[in-house]
Design a protein around this motif. Structure first.
Motif: not given
Lengths: 374, 396
Positions: B199-202, B157-158, B221-225
């Motif tokens: 990781p990647g969630v802000t 996810v981006n 930012d390149n969040v893997r789900v």
């Protein structure tokens, strides 16, 4: 307090709707106007036969003892076809006053006639250009056993057809209510031609003698009774205006769905959609006020507050919807051929009668204790 | 005694015994517990009320017992709501899990998703937030562009979500993402459940004109789900969101009058009117009366819709007008109070200013959000015009 109609109320509403649709449809009322008539005497007799003239009066006086909301429901259905009825003047205002404050003998003298429709009455109250129940200058004096009335009434609804008058006067600095035959000596009545072609008259009272038992109430009692019947009348007028608003809204909505300009339906323009959507929300707010006021009419709720709310809100909304109905119909909207104009004119009259929305808003302000600031 | 009156009596008895008196008053701003792993209580009463309702299964009274719910049927659930409202109980917690995504999972989630997520929602242990709006997709939500690209057993996810309430305190998000940019506007949208610790969630809180707010912006930012976190099939996201917004309206109505913090319009207006300059006072009083009548009419309309709905009448048109009317009237009342309070309502903070008026000023600034969030007033009018009045959709 309940805000939806009960079974008996719905049945009455349905039979009133049938009566006006078949007996006094809009076309018939338009035809009456074209003939210069204010109402259909024969149709009024038929309403009497249905028991409507005495609908809210006790059975021993010839009435049906239906809750007062019944009259408002009939008025609303009459509003849909713009039919005139004797109910507001004869029943709500005059019979209502008699039932609240007259002696047994006075009630026996007047109420059976009003309940059967044999008598038609009118309330002579307003003297100035706007409804003002506290400014009464028509003077009453005592002469022997009798009373003498002197003064004028500027606008008496149903005053031309009335054979009986309920007159608000001032007696020794107090409000007093008298009942007398409308053809009493010294009364000059001038019929008025109104925009809604309903019955009304101006009255001059010159040394008009009233029998001793013509005094119904004075002082606080008179003021309170007057306030009560006016509040009831306001609710009936609110119900009528609300019914008319709905007809105008639906008619206009239909027109926007049919009328094409620039090759598209008028109703597809967002500027017009939002105007209609706003009117819809206002119409529904007003509907709830009427519903609550109907409950108050039957004794469940604050009559004064809900009368001010209902008449104030429906009056404001009805004017807005009538104005928009004319505007959104465009050129045809200002023609006499279209029924919109007939409804617009009726709303103007009903709005003014017993106090317009500005009057009601001021009343509401007093009732919620904002008076010091006014 | 009928089954329903038995239930009503037992619910009433239980609530009277278990809802602490302090929880039967209107809550202060932010006074309702935000459920989740980082739950915090302002008082013992708040904690008691939370735990007792939780253990009774009444955070989700109509959910099956196996998922931590109360197992009540629709009629008993309504009775419970009536009794909660009668006692003026505060909502025991705020939980978008139970109110929003939970019902969607119950209807459309996989068996694994139900078993994994529903009990945590029903016990108030997991806080959920909603990832719908984006910087580029407000009223036109379906134009959203937050991208979820399939990569093996996962989506990557981006993009960004905005106006996410309490994202900074949430454990999970249900989000609408674009899985197929080539498909139609609506058909390319799917719904994903995203662990906020991935990781990647802000998360960045948003300051509003009224100051601090619960709104946040969330960046991916390149969040893997994991693909198993997709609700329904690919491309079904839009329909699921529509179902969910139906639950939102129901949840909002449950919130009820007891739980809306705010100043009492008429009481404050009455206090302020005598202080106004004599010349303006009649006009101000007239405007107060007008706003009070509108408020009165609105309350009667809520009651009428409730009664008519119970009598089986169609009240969809009425219900569709509530959000517009309430938020617009609320704005108008705040404008009026600002005028009445004059210079004393111009304070931002600090002791010299009256506490009530400082609150009023912030509420006035906040009142703008209600005519925008959850579908702007203009969108509400579009909905009324098209769905209720049946007017044809226009180009703009």
């Amino acid at each position: 307090m309940t805000l939806i109609l009960g079974e008996e109320q719905r049945m009455l509403q349905d039979s009133a709707a049938d009566f006006f649709a078949s007996r006094l449809p809009l076309a018939a009322n338009r035809a009456l106007r074209d003939l210069g008539l204010t109402h259909d005497t024969q149709a009024w007799h038929e309403m009497d036969e249905l028991g409507w003239s005495g609908i809210a009066l006790p059975e021993e006086l010839g009435g049906l003892a239906f809750p007062l909301s019944g009259i408002a429901l009939i008025q609303a259905q009459a509003g849909r076809t713009l039919a005139a009825t004797p109910l507001l003047s004869s029943n709500i205002l005059c019979a209502g006053t008699l039932a609240l404050c007259a002696s047994d003998a006075q009630q026996r003298d007047w109420l059976p006639g009003l309940a059967s429709g044999k008598l038609r009455a009118a309330l002579a109250l307003d003297e100035g250009p706007r409804h003002d129940p506290v400014r009464i200058t028509l003077a009453a004096h005592r002469v022997g056993d009798n009373w003498l009335l002197d003064g004028a009434k500027a606008m008496v609804m149903d005053g031309t057809l009335a054979d009986t008058l309920l007159v608000a006067a001032t007696l020794d600095g107090e409000t007093a209510l008298f009942i007398l035959p409308a053809d009493s000596a010294g009364i000059t009545r001038t019929p008025l031609a109104l925009i809604d072609s309903r019955d009304a008259a101006r009255f001059a009272f010159e040394q008009v003698a009233v029998a001793a038992d013509g005094l119904l109430a004075r002082g606080n009692a008179a003021e309170q009774v007057l306030a009560t019947v006016l509040n009831r009348a306001r609710i009936c007028l609110a119900a009528e205006m609300q019914a008319i608003s709905r007809v105008l809204f639906d008619t206009t909505l239909d027109y926007l769905k049919q009328r094409q300009q620039y090759g598209v339906l008028l109703g597809s323009f967002q500027a017009l959609q939002h105007r209609m959507a706003r009117l819809f929300t206002e119409l529904e707010l007003a509907e709830s006020c009427v519903a609550a006021a109907l409950s108050a009419l039957d004794g469940d709720g604050d009559l004064a507050l809900l009368a001010a709310l209902a008449k104030g809100k429906t009056g404001e909304v009805a004017l807005k919807i009538a104005n928009e109905a004319v505007q959104l119909h465009g050129g045809i909207g200002v023609t006499d051929e279209l029924d919109i104009g007939l409804y617009l004119k009726r709303i103007r009259v009903a709005e003014a009668q017993c106090g317009d929305h500005i009057f009601q808003r001021t009343r509401y302000a007093h009732l919620i204790q904002l008076a010091e600031a006014l | 005694m009928t089954k329903s009156s038995t239930f009503r009596l037992s619910a009433r008895e239980w609530l009277e015994a278990n809802c602490p008196p302090a929880m039967r008053t209107p809550p202060p701003e932010g006074g309702i517990v935000w459920a989740g792993s980082r739950v915090h209580f302002d008082s013992t009463e708040q904690q008691q009320w939370f735990e007792r309702m939780r253990d009774k299964g009444w955070f989700a009274p109509d959910w099956p017992v196996e998922y931590g719910g109360g197992g009540l049927d629709a009629s008993d659930t309504r009775i419970l709501e009536e009794e909660l409202s009668r006692l003026r109980c505060r909502a025991p917690m705020i939980n978008l899990g139970v109110w929003m995504i939970g019902p969607v999972l119950l209807a459309s989630g996989s068996a694994e998703q139900k078993a994994r997520h529903l009990p945590g929602m029903a016990r108030g242990e997991v806080a959920w937030c909603q990832g719908f709006s984006e910087p580029g997709a407000g009223s036109d939500l379906a134009s959203l562009s937050c991208r979820a690209e399939r990569d093996g057993d996962s989506y990557v996810v981006n993009g960004s979500k905005i106006w996410t309430s309490y994202a900074d305190r949430s454990d999970w998000m249900y989000a609408l993402v674009r899985t197929d940019p080539a498909a139609g506007k609506h058909a390319g949208i799917s719904m994903l459940l995203i662990d906020m610790t991935t990781p990647g969630v802000t998360v960045k809180p948003i300051d509003l004109i009224s100051g601090k707010s619960h709104f946040c912006q969330v960046f991916f930012d390149n969040v893997r789900v994991p693909a198993e976190n997709r609700v329904g099939a690919e491309g079904e996201g839009w329909q699921l969101a529509r179902d969910l917004l139906g639950h939102e309206r129901r949840a909002m109505s449950k919130f009820g009058d007891n739980n809306v913090p705010g100043v009492d319009f008429l009481a404050l207006a009455r206090q302020l009117l005598p202080l106004a300059d004599t010349a303006s006072r009649p006009l101000l009083a007239e405007r107060v009366a007008r706003a009070a009548m509108d408020e009165h009419a609105y309350k009667l309309t809520l009651q009428r819709a409730h009664e008519a709905g119970r009598a089986g009448q169609d009240v969809s048109g009425l219900v569709a007008s509530f959000k517009y009317l309430h938020s617009e009237q609320n704005r108008e009342r705040h404008e009026l109070l600002m005028a009445l309070a004059g210079n004393e309502a111009l304070g931002w903070e600090g002791d010299p200013f009256d506490e009530t008026l400082l609150k009023l000023t912030r509420q006035w600034l906040n009142s703008y959000t209600y005519t925008i969030a959850g579908g702007t007033s203009e969108i509400q009018l579009n909905i009324l015009a098209r769905r209720v009045l049946g007017l044809a959709a226009s180009g703009g």
